[in-house]
Scaffold this motif. Structure first.
Motif, PDB file in Angstrom:
ATOM      1  N   GLU A 175      23.608  -9.574  19.062  1.00  0.00           N
ATOM      2  CA  GLU A 175      23.664  -8.214  18.798  1.00  0.00           C
ATOM      3  C   GLU A 175      23.455  -8.156  17.114  1.00  0.00           C
ATOM      4  O   GLU A 175      22.612  -7.136  16.637  1.00  0.00           O
ATOM      5  CB  GLU A 175      24.682  -7.407  19.322  1.00  0.00           C
ATOM      6  CG  GLU A 175      24.821  -6.188  18.605  1.00  0.00           C
ATOM      7  CD  GLU A 175      23.830  -5.084  19.371  1.00  0.00           C
ATOM      8  OE1 GLU A 175      23.331  -4.208  18.753  1.00  0.00           O
ATOM      9  OE2 GLU A 175      23.472  -5.474  20.480  1.00  0.00           O
ATOM     10  N   ARG A 176      24.193  -8.916  16.380  1.00  0.00           N
ATOM     11  CA  ARG A 176      24.115  -8.786  15.105  1.00  0.00           C
ATOM     12  C   ARG A 176      22.619  -9.545  14.447  1.00  0.00           C
ATOM     13  O   ARG A 176      22.275  -9.195  13.356  1.00  0.00           O
ATOM     14  CB  ARG A 176      25.293  -9.413  14.552  1.00  0.00           C
ATOM     15  CG  ARG A 176      26.558  -8.623  14.487  1.00  0.00           C
ATOM     16  CD  ARG A 176      27.848  -9.288  14.488  1.00  0.00           C
ATOM     17  NE  ARG A 176      28.925  -8.228  14.678  1.00  0.00           N
ATOM     18  CZ  ARG A 176      29.445  -8.079  15.869  1.00  0.00           C
ATOM     19  NH1 ARG A 176      28.833  -8.233  17.019  1.00  0.00           N
ATOM     20  NH2 ARG A 176      30.412  -7.153  15.951  1.00  0.00           N
ATOM     21  N   GLU A 177      22.270 -10.482  15.039  1.00  0.00           N
ATOM     22  CA  GLU A 177      21.142 -11.209  14.613  1.00  0.00           C
ATOM     23  C   GLU A 177      19.810 -10.413  15.019  1.00  0.00           C
ATOM     24  O   GLU A 177      18.885 -10.351  14.120  1.00  0.00           O
ATOM     25  CB  GLU A 177      21.074 -12.682  15.162  1.00  0.00           C
ATOM     26  CG  GLU A 177      22.233 -13.657  15.001  1.00  0.00           C
ATOM     27  CD  GLU A 177      22.109 -13.899  13.278  1.00  0.00           C
ATOM     28  OE1 GLU A 177      20.967 -14.076  12.755  1.00  0.00           O
ATOM     29  OE2 GLU A 177      23.092 -14.268  12.822  1.00  0.00           O
ATOM     30  N   SER A 178      19.620  -9.931  15.985  1.00  0.00           N
ATOM     31  CA  SER A 178      18.445  -9.157  16.399  1.00  0.00           C
ATOM     32  C   SER A 178      18.500  -7.951  17.085  1.00  0.00           C
ATOM     33  O   SER A 178      17.555  -7.405  17.424  1.00  0.00           O
ATOM     34  CB  SER A 178      17.723 -10.437  17.389  1.00  0.00           C
ATOM     35  OG  SER A 178      18.303 -10.488  18.577  1.00  0.00           O
ATOM     36  N   TYR A 198      13.173 -15.975  13.727  1.00  0.00           N
ATOM     37  CA  TYR A 198      12.824 -15.045  14.765  1.00  0.00           C
ATOM     38  C   TYR A 198      13.375 -15.068  16.145  1.00  0.00           C
ATOM     39  O   TYR A 198      13.928 -16.256  16.508  1.00  0.00           O
ATOM     40  CB  TYR A 198      11.265 -16.080  15.027  1.00  0.00           C
ATOM     41  CG  TYR A 198      10.426 -14.867  16.249  1.00  0.00           C
ATOM     42  CD1 TYR A 198       9.687 -13.885  15.836  1.00  0.00           C
ATOM     43  CD2 TYR A 198      10.321 -15.494  17.550  1.00  0.00           C
ATOM     44  CE1 TYR A 198       8.931 -13.409  16.750  1.00  0.00           C
ATOM     45  CE2 TYR A 198       9.817 -14.868  18.376  1.00  0.00           C
ATOM     46  CZ  TYR A 198       8.728 -13.726  18.127  1.00  0.00           C
ATOM     47  OH  TYR A 198       8.111 -13.038  19.129  1.00  0.00           O
ATOM     48  N   GLY A 199      13.319 -14.049  16.919  1.00  0.00           N
ATOM     49  CA  GLY A 199      13.659 -13.863  18.248  1.00  0.00           C
ATOM     50  C   GLY A 199      15.142 -13.618  18.387  1.00  0.00           C
ATOM     51  O   GLY A 199      15.971 -13.006  17.381  1.00  0.00           O
ATOM     52  N   LEU A 200      15.576 -13.724  19.517  1.00  0.00           N
ATOM     53  CA  LEU A 200      16.989 -13.020  19.778  1.00  0.00           C
ATOM     54  C   LEU A 200      18.056 -13.767  18.844  1.00  0.00           C
ATOM     55  O   LEU A 200      18.813 -13.095  18.470  1.00  0.00           O
ATOM     56  CB  LEU A 200      17.291 -13.167  21.376  1.00  0.00           C
ATOM     57  CG  LEU A 200      16.374 -12.600  22.323  1.00  0.00           C
ATOM     58  CD1 LEU A 200      16.757 -12.932  23.640  1.00  0.00           C
ATOM     59  CD2 LEU A 200      16.959 -10.789  22.400  1.00  0.00           C
ATOM     60  N   VAL A 201      17.918 -15.030  18.938  1.00  0.00           N
ATOM     61  CA  VAL A 201      19.128 -15.835  18.180  1.00  0.00           C
ATOM     62  C   VAL A 201      18.686 -16.357  16.726  1.00  0.00           C
ATOM     63  O   VAL A 201      19.021 -16.947  15.989  1.00  0.00           O
ATOM     64  CB  VAL A 201      19.320 -17.185  19.179  1.00  0.00           C
ATOM     65  CG1 VAL A 201      19.962 -16.622  20.241  1.00  0.00           C
ATOM     66  CG2 VAL A 201      18.035 -18.204  19.269  1.00  0.00           C
ATOM     67  N   GLN A 202      17.460 -15.593  16.207  1.00  0.00           N
ATOM     68  CA  GLN A 202      16.947 -15.813  14.936  1.00  0.00           C
ATOM     69  C   GLN A 202      16.904 -17.400  14.331  1.00  0.00           C
ATOM     70  O   GLN A 202      17.330 -17.889  13.511  1.00  0.00           O
ATOM     71  CB  GLN A 202      17.773 -15.130  13.793  1.00  0.00           C
ATOM     72  CG  GLN A 202      17.603 -13.721  14.035  1.00  0.00           C
ATOM     73  CD  GLN A 202      16.153 -13.232  13.590  1.00  0.00           C
ATOM     74  OE1 GLN A 202      15.809 -13.089  12.310  1.00  0.00           O
ATOM     75  NE2 GLN A 202      15.384 -12.734  14.602  1.00  0.00           N
TER      76      GLN A 202
END
Length: 137
Positions: free
Chosen positions: A67-70, A84-88
């Motif tokens: 939630e905080r990353e992406s 990049y992406g959900l988990v950066q």
């Protein structure tokens, strides 16, 4: 000037005005569509993660990081770093170890992120503890 001549001039203007309003309306509708798609995508990604992480504590920790990353956006890109992406993931291409569809498939990104959290921190909960202390993981 005859009235019919004026009508012939006014009529195309009215058509153009109507077309412009219609185009603007369609444009606004299309602009709203990606926000809805992002919401649907986020919801879908969360469902996928919940299936992959059945333990409630670990899922909650994973979810808080994502939630905080992406914001649960599988296409989220950090313009400054390239994460990049959900988990950066940084570099983003690291996620290719989880699958060749890493750019577009939330399940592949979740798998990679979960593997990363487990190998580096021991669990998503431990990764979340680190994130809280440092605002990154």
């Amino acid at each position: 000037m005859s009235v019919s001549f004026i009508r012939r001039i006014a009529s195309p203007k009215k058509v153009l005005t109507t077309a412009a309003v219609a185009t603007a309306t369609v444009g606004m509708a299309l602009a709203a569509a990606p926000a809805q798609a992002a919401t649907t995508s986020a919801s879908s990604a969360q469902s996928i993660a919940h299936e992959m992480i059945p333990d409630a504590t670990q899922f909650t920790a994973f979810s808080k990081i994502v939630e905080r990353e992406s914001g649960w956006n599988p296409s989220a890109t950090n313009a400054a770093s390239g994460a990049y992406g959900l988990v950066q993931a940084l570099p983003a291409s690291k996620m290719s170890t989880a699958g060749s569809d890493w750019k577009t498939n939330p399940a592949t990104q979740i798998k990679w992120g979960l593997d990363y959290m487990n190998s580096r921190y021991g669990s998503p909960a431990a990764a979340w503890s680190f994130w809280q202390a440092h605002n990154w993981y």
